[in-house]
Design a protein around this motif. Sequence first.
Motif, mmCIF file in Angstrom:
data_model
loop_
_atom_site.group_PDB
_atom_site.id
_atom_site.type_symbol
_atom_site.label_atom_id
_atom_site.label_comp_id
_atom_site.label_asym_id
_atom_site.label_seq_id
_atom_site.Cartn_x
_atom_site.Cartn_y
_atom_site.Cartn_z
ATOM 1 N N VAL A 199 65.092 75.048 -99.875
ATOM 2 C CA VAL A 199 66.352 75.891 -99.617
ATOM 3 C C VAL A 199 66.426 76.956 -100.933
ATOM 4 N N ALA A 200 65.918 76.444 -102.099
ATOM 5 C CA ALA A 200 66.266 76.971 -103.335
ATOM 6 C C ALA A 200 65.437 78.570 -103.569
ATOM 7 N N GLY B 257 64.300 65.518 -100.283
ATOM 8 C CA GLY B 257 64.100 66.334 -101.697
ATOM 9 C C GLY B 257 63.082 67.724 -101.352
ATOM 10 N N TYR B 258 62.232 67.547 -100.623
ATOM 11 C CA TYR B 258 61.471 68.831 -100.457
ATOM 12 C C TYR B 258 62.079 69.934 -99.611
ATOM 13 N N ALA C 159 65.346 70.055 -99.405
ATOM 14 C CA ALA C 159 66.373 70.684 -100.389
ATOM 15 C C ALA C 159 65.820 71.940 -101.195
ATOM 16 N N LEU C 160 64.661 71.379 -101.529
ATOM 17 C CA LEU C 160 63.921 72.369 -102.735
ATOM 18 C C LEU C 160 63.459 73.534 -102.219
ATOM 19 N N VAL D 167 62.874 54.371 -97.887
ATOM 20 C CA VAL D 167 63.636 54.941 -98.772
ATOM 21 C C VAL D 167 62.870 55.746 -99.639
ATOM 22 N N GLY D 168 61.468 55.496 -99.877
ATOM 23 C CA GLY D 168 60.786 56.588 -100.633
ATOM 24 C C GLY D 168 60.721 57.767 -99.578
ATOM 25 N N CYS D 169 60.352 57.505 -98.551
ATOM 26 C CA CYS D 169 60.206 58.576 -97.466
ATOM 27 C C CYS D 169 61.105 59.419 -97.391
ATOM 28 N N TYR D 170 62.396 59.058 -97.248
ATOM 29 C CA TYR D 170 63.715 59.793 -97.142
ATOM 30 C C TYR D 170 63.837 60.595 -98.451
ATOM 31 N N ALA D 171 63.633 59.912 -99.767
ATOM 32 C CA ALA D 171 63.905 60.738 -101.058
ATOM 33 C C ALA D 171 62.969 61.994 -101.045
ATOM 34 N N VAL D 172 61.587 61.721 -100.769
ATOM 35 C CA VAL D 172 60.527 62.596 -100.982
ATOM 36 C C VAL D 172 60.772 63.922 -99.766
ATOM 37 N N TYR E 93 71.068 78.524 -94.064
ATOM 38 C CA TYR E 93 70.917 77.369 -95.022
ATOM 39 C C TYR E 93 71.677 76.113 -93.976
#
Lengths: 137, 135
Positions: B68-69, B62-63, B65-66, B54-59, B8
């Motif tokens: 990694v779960a 986020g993906y 990080a998601l 900012v939307g591009c960063y967030a999505v 990770y």
Amino acid sequence: MTSKIVLTYLIYLPIVLLLTLYVARTLFRNGRVFMLDIFKGKADIADATNRLFEVGFYLLNIGFALRIMQIGPRWDNDPFDTNQEVVETLAGKVGGFAIYLGVMLFLNLFLFFRGRRKARQDGGNMNPVPLVTQPTH
Amino acid sequence: MNLNLLAYLLFFPAMLALAVGVAQTCHRNGRPWMLRLFNGDAPLVDATNNILLVGCYAVNLGYIALVVAHWEPITTVQVMLGTLSRHIAAILFALAGLHYQNIAVLLIWSRIARARHIATQRQAQPETPHQQQKP
């Protein structure tokens, strides 16, 4: 070894709060341009509406972040005491929340554009109707 | 150290840097296109462009990080390298897909805007000869 659920919450909360703060501030700093367009340059109403939408954005998204915070047991008697579990759970929750936040951001941008188009459509030949009743002095 | 955690630690910063780099390239090079689409309205273009960044960063982040779960348990370095490369490839494909979709939207939108521009010019044309003959 004790459970690390509380530690995870303590890491999760600052991350999502700062993320929401950053996204909302960027959105509404740039949203002022749209609001000025929608309200035809009336700066006081544009700023007020922008502020109201910003507060709504905070309430909705911080509410959602808190709603998904709780860590349920993944199996019976899951001790939740390894660093790996902390990292994986955090990544899943923060990642999901960030994608949700991105979708909300795009939704807001869509609403800005829609409001701007509507304002342009009936802007040309309509008499300006006062949105706020002016006090008579 | 747990090999899962090491993986990770290698995966997350590298993908973070990649996603941020791609988003900033899009942000910089998308601006001229959007200026054309919005008829040179620079404040509006910059506002939209920043929100999209900012939307591009967030999505994207986020993906990342998601993803990694849900990795399988990593036992040896060999398994780690295989898993890492597979997950990195998945992220690269996702970024590439979004990137091409972005370009396609810009192209289609500019084509629509151009067609509309031509149509309005044609509507206006019958009136222009009269006005030109007057003087």
